[in-house]
Structure formats: C-alpha cells, structure tokens
Design a protein around this motif. Structure first.
Motif, PDB file in Angstrom:
ATOM      1  N   TYR A   1     -19.505  15.358 -17.120  1.00  9.05           N
ATOM      2  CA  TYR A   1     -20.067  14.676 -18.273  1.00  9.05           C
ATOM      3  C   TYR A   1     -19.035  14.053 -19.188  1.00  9.05           C
ATOM      4  O   TYR A   1     -19.315  13.041 -19.827  1.00  9.05           O
ATOM      5  CB  TYR A   1     -20.953  15.635 -19.078  1.00  9.05           C
TER       6      TYR A   1
ATOM      7  N   ARG B   1     -20.987   8.331 -13.247  1.00  7.13           N
ATOM      8  CA  ARG B   1     -22.284   8.924 -12.930  1.00  7.13           C
ATOM      9  C   ARG B   1     -23.396   7.891 -12.818  1.00  7.13           C
ATOM     10  O   ARG B   1     -24.503   8.219 -12.437  1.00  7.13           O
ATOM     11  CB  ARG B   1     -22.680   9.921 -14.026  1.00  7.13           C
TER      12      ARG B   1
ATOM     13  N   VAL C   1     -28.603   7.773 -11.782  1.00  2.15           N
ATOM     14  CA  VAL C   1     -27.801   8.659 -12.621  1.00  2.15           C
ATOM     15  C   VAL C   1     -27.523   9.929 -11.830  1.00  2.15           C
ATOM     16  O   VAL C   1     -28.443  10.533 -11.282  1.00  2.15           O
ATOM     17  CB  VAL C   1     -28.549   9.007 -13.931  1.00  2.15           C
TER      18      VAL C   1
ATOM     19  N   THR D   1     -26.826  13.642 -11.914  1.00  2.00           N
ATOM     20  CA  THR D   1     -26.967  14.796 -12.797  1.00  2.00           C
ATOM     21  C   THR D   1     -26.467  16.026 -12.071  1.00  2.00           C
ATOM     22  O   THR D   1     -26.059  15.951 -10.909  1.00  2.00           O
ATOM     23  CB  THR D   1     -28.433  14.990 -13.219  1.00  2.00           C
ATOM     24  N   TRP D   2     -26.520  17.156 -12.714  1.00  2.00           N
ATOM     25  CA  TRP D   2     -26.061  18.381 -12.073  1.00  2.00           C
ATOM     26  C   TRP D   2     -26.992  18.806 -10.943  1.00  2.00           C
ATOM     27  O   TRP D   2     -26.652  19.662 -10.146  1.00  2.00           O
ATOM     28  CB  TRP D   2     -25.881  19.490 -13.100  1.00  2.00           C
ATOM     29  N   ARG D   3     -28.158  18.152 -10.851  1.00  2.02           N
ATOM     30  CA  ARG D   3     -29.089  18.436  -9.746  1.00  2.02           C
ATOM     31  C   ARG D   3     -29.077  17.359  -8.676  1.00  2.02           C
ATOM     32  O   ARG D   3     -29.878  17.386  -7.766  1.00  2.02           O
ATOM     33  CB  ARG D   3     -30.502  18.580 -10.299  1.00  2.02           C
TER      34      ARG D   3
ATOM     35  N   ARG E   1     -30.605  10.813  -9.517  1.00  3.53           N
ATOM     36  CA  ARG E   1     -31.968  10.496  -9.981  1.00  3.53           C
ATOM     37  C   ARG E   1     -32.067   8.988 -10.118  1.00  3.53           C
ATOM     38  O   ARG E   1     -31.146   8.337 -10.612  1.00  3.53           O
ATOM     39  CB  ARG E   1     -32.239  11.133 -11.344  1.00  3.53           C
TER      40      ARG E   1
ATOM     41  N   GLN F   1     -37.323  12.924 -20.799  1.00  2.00           N
ATOM     42  CA  GLN F   1     -36.344  12.210 -19.989  1.00  2.00           C
ATOM     43  C   GLN F   1     -35.592  11.199 -20.852  1.00  2.00           C
ATOM     44  O   GLN F   1     -36.024  10.066 -21.037  1.00  2.00           O
ATOM     45  CB  GLN F   1     -37.025  11.488 -18.836  1.00  2.00           C
TER      46      GLN F   1
ATOM     47  N   ILE G   1     -31.934   9.395 -21.068  1.00  2.41           N
ATOM     48  CA  ILE G   1     -30.715   9.107 -20.341  1.00  2.41           C
ATOM     49  C   ILE G   1     -29.701   8.597 -21.349  1.00  2.41           C
ATOM     50  O   ILE G   1     -29.925   7.577 -21.992  1.00  2.41           O
ATOM     51  CB  ILE G   1     -30.945   8.062 -19.233  1.00  2.41           C
TER      52      ILE G   1
END
Length: 164
Positions: free
Chosen positions: A71, A78, A88, A90-92, A95, A124, A126
């Motif tokens: 981040y 990212r 994007v 993300t840590w998952r 997306r 949500q 961003i």
C-alpha cells in the motif's frame, strides 16, 4: 480476441520508498524482531510454546512488511487502467471495476498527498493515490473522461496535481 490496451501513467518514487523500507523496516524492525525472537527461544521450560511465539512473531513481521510494501511503497503499481474498466490489486487479489460502477468521486488532500476516492458502492471505496504517479494530471483527465459523475475538487487541490 485482442486484449484491451492498458494505459500507463508512470508510477514514481518506488526506488526511494524501497530504500526507506529496507533501512527502516527491514533493518530497524528486523533487528528488534531478531532480538525478541532470540529471547523467546531462550525459555527452556516449554519449547513448543516458545516455537509458537516465535512463529507468530515472524508471521506478524512478514504481514506488516507485506502491507507496507503493497500500500505505501508500491501503491501505484496496484492499478491497471483500461478504456472500459480498471483493475486494483488488493490483499485478496485483483479486483475489476468498470467506470460505470463509480457512483461518486472526490479529491482528498493530506498534507502534500492528493488521492482520488472512487466510490463504487456502499462499502467499496477505491483510493487512487494521484501523487504516486508521474503523470497525475493526465491520470485525472483520463478518469474524468470515463466516469459518469463529476469529480468534486477545489482549485487548491487541482493546483497540486501536475505532470512530472
């Protein structure tokens, strides 16, 4: 089938951020972590408990470093901008959001940082760090041309956004 063209706005400051991360987090917190790691291993009464504490400490150290790198240091890496959507990381994982999903867009300033908050839903948001890109004015114009809502910004905020 042809791939959509990706637009690159040139992330900036990754080398300096990586150097600061290496000096501050890896050397500074790494030294502290190694010292605590050593102290936890010296208790001879219950070796299994000491190993569990060491493993938790190491996991926390690595997770903290991951989030700082993801981040703060590599924030601009990212994002992938396409004509019809943007991605994007993300840590998952990755997306994908379409430009039509954006319901509100605001510019936020924090000291000398400018961030574009794109709201795609109730939970949500961003956060696009404009000052992490070399061509931040071009990026703002690119986003402004694609979102259906106006971007709320003051003239002082717009004055901070330039192409390097």
């Amino acid at each position: 089938m042809t791939q959509p063209t990706s637009h690159d706005f040139g992330p900036q400051g990754a080398r300096a951020g990586l150097l600061l991360f290496s000096l501050g987090y890896v050397c500074g917190f790494g030294f502290v972590t190694v010292m605590v790691f050593r102290d936890l291993g010296m208790s001879g009464s219950d070796a299994l408990l000491a190993l569990a504490q060491q493993a938790l400490l190491l996991a926390l150290y690595l997770a903290g470093g991951y989030f700082i790198l993801l981040y703060m240091v590599f924030g601009a890496y990212r994002f992938r901008f396409l004509d019809s959507s943007f991605r994007v990381f993300t840590w998952r994982g990755w997306r994908v959001f379409t430009w039509a999903q954006i319901r509100r867009a605001d510019l936020n300033t924090y000291k000398s940082n400018v961030e574009l908050a794109l709201v795609a839903g109730p939970r949500q948001v961003i956060s696009l760090p404009l000052t992490s890109f070399r061509r931040s004015a071009s990026l703002l114009a690119f986003v402004r041309a694609r979102v259906a809502v106006p971007i709320a910004a003051t003239t002082a905020q717009l004055a901070l956004i330039t192409d390097d």
